[in-house]
Design a protein around this motif. Structure first.
Motif, PDB file in Angstrom:
ATOM      1  N   LEU A 100      59.087   6.441 -63.203  1.00 21.93           N
ATOM      2  CA  LEU A 100      59.329   5.602 -64.382  1.00 21.93           C
ATOM      3  C   LEU A 100      59.285   4.117 -64.034  1.00 21.93           C
ATOM      4  CD1 LEU A 100      59.908   5.486 -67.410  1.00 21.93           C
ATOM      5  CD2 LEU A 100      62.347   5.584 -66.857  1.00 21.93           C
ATOM      6  N   SER A 101      59.761   3.750 -62.863  1.00 23.32           N
ATOM      7  CA  SER A 101      59.767   2.328 -62.482  1.00 23.32           C
ATOM      8  C   SER A 101      58.350   1.768 -62.355  1.00 23.32           C
ATOM      9  CB  SER A 101      60.517   2.132 -61.162  1.00 23.32           C
ATOM     10  OG  SER A 101      59.828   2.790 -60.114  1.00 23.32           O
ATOM     11  N   ARG A 102      57.355   2.627 -62.244  1.00 25.36           N
ATOM     12  CA  ARG A 102      55.953   2.197 -62.139  1.00 25.36           C
ATOM     13  C   ARG A 102      55.242   2.214 -63.491  1.00 25.36           C
ATOM     14  NH1 ARG A 102      53.960   4.184 -56.315  1.00 25.36           N
ATOM     15  NH2 ARG A 102      56.007   4.422 -55.373  1.00 25.36           N
ATOM     16  N   CYS A 103      55.940   2.704 -64.518  1.00 23.22           N
ATOM     17  CA  CYS A 103      55.340   2.800 -65.848  1.00 23.22           C
ATOM     18  C   CYS A 103      55.580   1.520 -66.641  1.00 23.22           C
ATOM     19  CB  CYS A 103      55.933   3.985 -66.615  1.00 23.22           C
ATOM     20  SG  CYS A 103      55.497   5.586 -65.909  1.00 23.22           S
ATOM     21  N   ASP A 104      54.601   1.177 -67.479  1.00 26.64           N
ATOM     22  CA  ASP A 104      54.786   0.033 -68.369  1.00 26.64           C
ATOM     23  C   ASP A 104      54.824   0.457 -69.839  1.00 26.64           C
ATOM     24  OD1 ASP A 104      52.113   0.645 -68.731  1.00 26.64           O
ATOM     25  OD2 ASP A 104      51.357  -1.247 -67.969  1.00 26.64           O
ATOM     26  N   PRO A 115      69.975  20.491 -78.619  1.00 26.14           N
ATOM     27  CA  PRO A 115      70.305  21.750 -77.948  1.00 26.14           C
ATOM     28  C   PRO A 115      70.793  21.484 -76.525  1.00 26.14           C
ATOM     29  CG  PRO A 115      67.943  21.463 -78.022  1.00 26.14           C
ATOM     30  CD  PRO A 115      68.542  20.334 -78.814  1.00 26.14           C
ATOM     31  N   ASP A 116      71.451  22.455 -75.946  1.00 28.28           N
ATOM     32  CA  ASP A 116      71.951  22.347 -74.586  1.00 28.28           C
ATOM     33  C   ASP A 116      70.774  22.172 -73.633  1.00 28.28           C
ATOM     34  OD1 ASP A 116      73.919  22.324 -72.630  1.00 28.28           O
ATOM     35  OD2 ASP A 116      73.812  24.495 -72.326  1.00 28.28           O
ATOM     36  N   ALA A 117      70.830  21.147 -72.787  1.00 31.04           N
ATOM     37  CA  ALA A 117      69.755  20.857 -71.835  1.00 31.04           C
ATOM     38  C   ALA A 117      70.325  20.766 -70.432  1.00 31.04           C
ATOM     39  CB  ALA A 117      69.073  19.543 -72.203  1.00 31.04           C
ATOM     40  N   ASP A 118      69.481  21.039 -69.444  1.00 31.87           N
ATOM     41  CA  ASP A 118      69.902  20.840 -68.056  1.00 31.87           C
ATOM     42  C   ASP A 118      68.979  19.878 -67.308  1.00 31.87           C
ATOM     43  OD1 ASP A 118      67.660  22.400 -67.522  1.00 31.87           O
ATOM     44  OD2 ASP A 118      68.802  24.147 -66.868  1.00 31.87           O
ATOM     45  N   SER A 119      67.974  19.337 -68.015  1.00 33.25           N
ATOM     46  CA  SER A 119      67.142  18.282 -67.434  1.00 33.25           C
ATOM     47  C   SER A 119      66.937  17.204 -68.495  1.00 33.25           C
ATOM     48  CB  SER A 119      65.820  18.828 -66.909  1.00 33.25           C
ATOM     49  OG  SER A 119      65.092  19.466 -67.927  1.00 33.25           O
ATOM     50  N   PHE A 120      66.900  15.964 -68.020  1.00 32.50           N
ATOM     51  CA  PHE A 120      66.926  14.827 -68.929  1.00 32.50           C
ATOM     52  C   PHE A 120      65.922  13.759 -68.517  1.00 32.50           C
ATOM     53  CE2 PHE A 120      70.952  16.906 -69.257  1.00 32.50           C
ATOM     54  CZ  PHE A 120      71.278  16.818 -70.598  1.00 32.50           C
ATOM     55  N   PHE A 121      65.532  12.962 -69.514  1.00 30.37           N
ATOM     56  CA  PHE A 121      64.733  11.762 -69.305  1.00 30.37           C
ATOM     57  C   PHE A 121      65.705  10.589 -69.420  1.00 30.37           C
ATOM     58  CE2 PHE A 121      61.824   8.346 -70.364  1.00 30.37           C
ATOM     59  CZ  PHE A 121      60.691   8.662 -69.634  1.00 30.37           C
ATOM     60  N   PRO A 122      65.506   9.513 -68.660  1.00 33.11           N
ATOM     61  CA  PRO A 122      66.410   8.362 -68.779  1.00 33.11           C
ATOM     62  C   PRO A 122      66.411   7.807 -70.210  1.00 33.11           C
ATOM     63  CG  PRO A 122      65.027   8.155 -66.831  1.00 33.11           C
ATOM     64  CD  PRO A 122      64.499   9.323 -67.617  1.00 33.11           C
ATOM     65  N   ASN A 123      67.582   7.460 -70.698  1.00 33.49           N
ATOM     66  CA  ASN A 123      67.741   6.923 -72.042  1.00 33.49           C
ATOM     67  C   ASN A 123      67.197   5.499 -72.089  1.00 33.49           C
ATOM     68  OD1 ASN A 123      68.662   5.741 -74.427  1.00 33.49           O
ATOM     69  ND2 ASN A 123      70.552   6.913 -74.428  1.00 33.49           N
ATOM     70  N   LEU A 124      66.022   5.319 -72.661  1.00 31.01           N
ATOM     71  CA  LEU A 124      65.390   3.999 -72.718  1.00 31.01           C
ATOM     72  C   LEU A 124      66.092   3.065 -73.695  1.00 31.01           C
ATOM     73  CD1 LEU A 124      61.603   4.969 -72.561  1.00 31.01           C
ATOM     74  CD2 LEU A 124      63.172   4.412 -70.687  1.00 31.01           C
ATOM     75  N   ASP A 125      66.802   3.630 -74.685  1.00 34.39           N
ATOM     76  CA  ASP A 125      67.537   2.793 -75.635  1.00 34.39           C
ATOM     77  C   ASP A 125      68.666   2.037 -74.939  1.00 34.39           C
ATOM     78  OD1 ASP A 125      65.976   3.521 -77.840  1.00 34.39           O
ATOM     79  OD2 ASP A 125      67.201   5.311 -78.179  1.00 34.39           O
ATOM     80  N   ASP A 126      69.199   2.603 -73.872  1.00 35.54           N
ATOM     81  CA  ASP A 126      70.291   1.965 -73.130  1.00 35.54           C
ATOM     82  C   ASP A 126      69.805   1.148 -71.938  1.00 35.54           C
ATOM     83  OD1 ASP A 126      72.102   3.101 -74.840  1.00 35.54           O
ATOM     84  OD2 ASP A 126      72.649   4.743 -73.492  1.00 35.54           O
ATOM     85  N   ASN A 127      68.492   1.081 -71.745  1.00 38.93           N
ATOM     86  CA  ASN A 127      67.933   0.373 -70.598  1.00 38.93           C
ATOM     87  C   ASN A 127      67.385  -0.978 -71.041  1.00 38.93           C
ATOM     88  OD1 ASN A 127      66.212  -0.541 -68.496  1.00 38.93           O
ATOM     89  ND2 ASN A 127      65.965   1.545 -67.752  1.00 38.93           N
ATOM     90  N   PRO A 128      67.947  -2.076 -70.542  1.00 42.27           N
ATOM     91  CA  PRO A 128      67.514  -3.400 -70.985  1.00 42.27           C
ATOM     92  C   PRO A 128      66.086  -3.760 -70.571  1.00 42.27           C
ATOM     93  CG  PRO A 128      69.056  -3.591 -69.161  1.00 42.27           C
ATOM     94  CD  PRO A 128      69.017  -2.146 -69.546  1.00 42.27           C
TER      95      PRO A 128
END
Length: 154
Positions: A100-104, A115-128
């Protein structure tokens, strides 16, 4: 690089090695955005594809130590180098986290369900470091409401 992902309200992407949602409109959008491109994925994601085979009409770079019938990268750095700036990261969670750090840009399908999940993507809404570039209207398919939200790095 770009990433593409379908997430729940809590940014969940999967459970027990499977996607949380099967939305045909999202699959069509995924295909439109990835055909003819290079995709980078982990071997567990490859295993979820029909027959465990690479995606057709795309260059597949798989992070793996076994021969999946696609190009193999043995590290995230190698995958990024092979894929180049135009590659699209398609999962799973550890691959997203590492690249993700290499993505623009990130193409997100946000589903109005949790639904119940056990894998996640970083929350971009909370990332400045990220901002919303565009957001679609809300669509509905099989009782699931969703929208497409495109994020770009600030």
């Amino acid at each position: 690089m770009t990433a593409i992902v379908c997430v729940s309200q809590s940014w969940g992407i999967g459970r027990d090695g499977a996607l949380l949602f099967r939305i045909s409109a999202d699959h069509k959008r995924f295909r439109t955005l990835t055909v003819g491109k290079t995709v980078i994925l982990g071997h567990k994601t490859l295993d979820t594809f029909p027959g465990g085979k690479p995606l057709k009409d795309r260059r597949n770079i798989v992070l793996s130590h076994r021969d999946p019938g696609a190009e193999i990268a043995h590290s995230f750095d190698e995958a990024a180098a092979l894929g180049g700036d135009d590659a699209i990261v398609i999962g799973g969670a550890s691959v997203y986290m590492a690249l993700l750090s290499r993505c623009d840009r990130v193409y997100v399908t946000k589903v109005d369900a949790d639904p119940d999940a056990d894998s996640f993507f970083p929350n971009l809404d909370d990332n400045p470091d990220w901002r919303i570039e565009s957001e679609s209207e809300t669509f509905e398919e099989n009782g699931l409401k969703f929208r497409y939200v495109d994020y770009v790095r600030k």
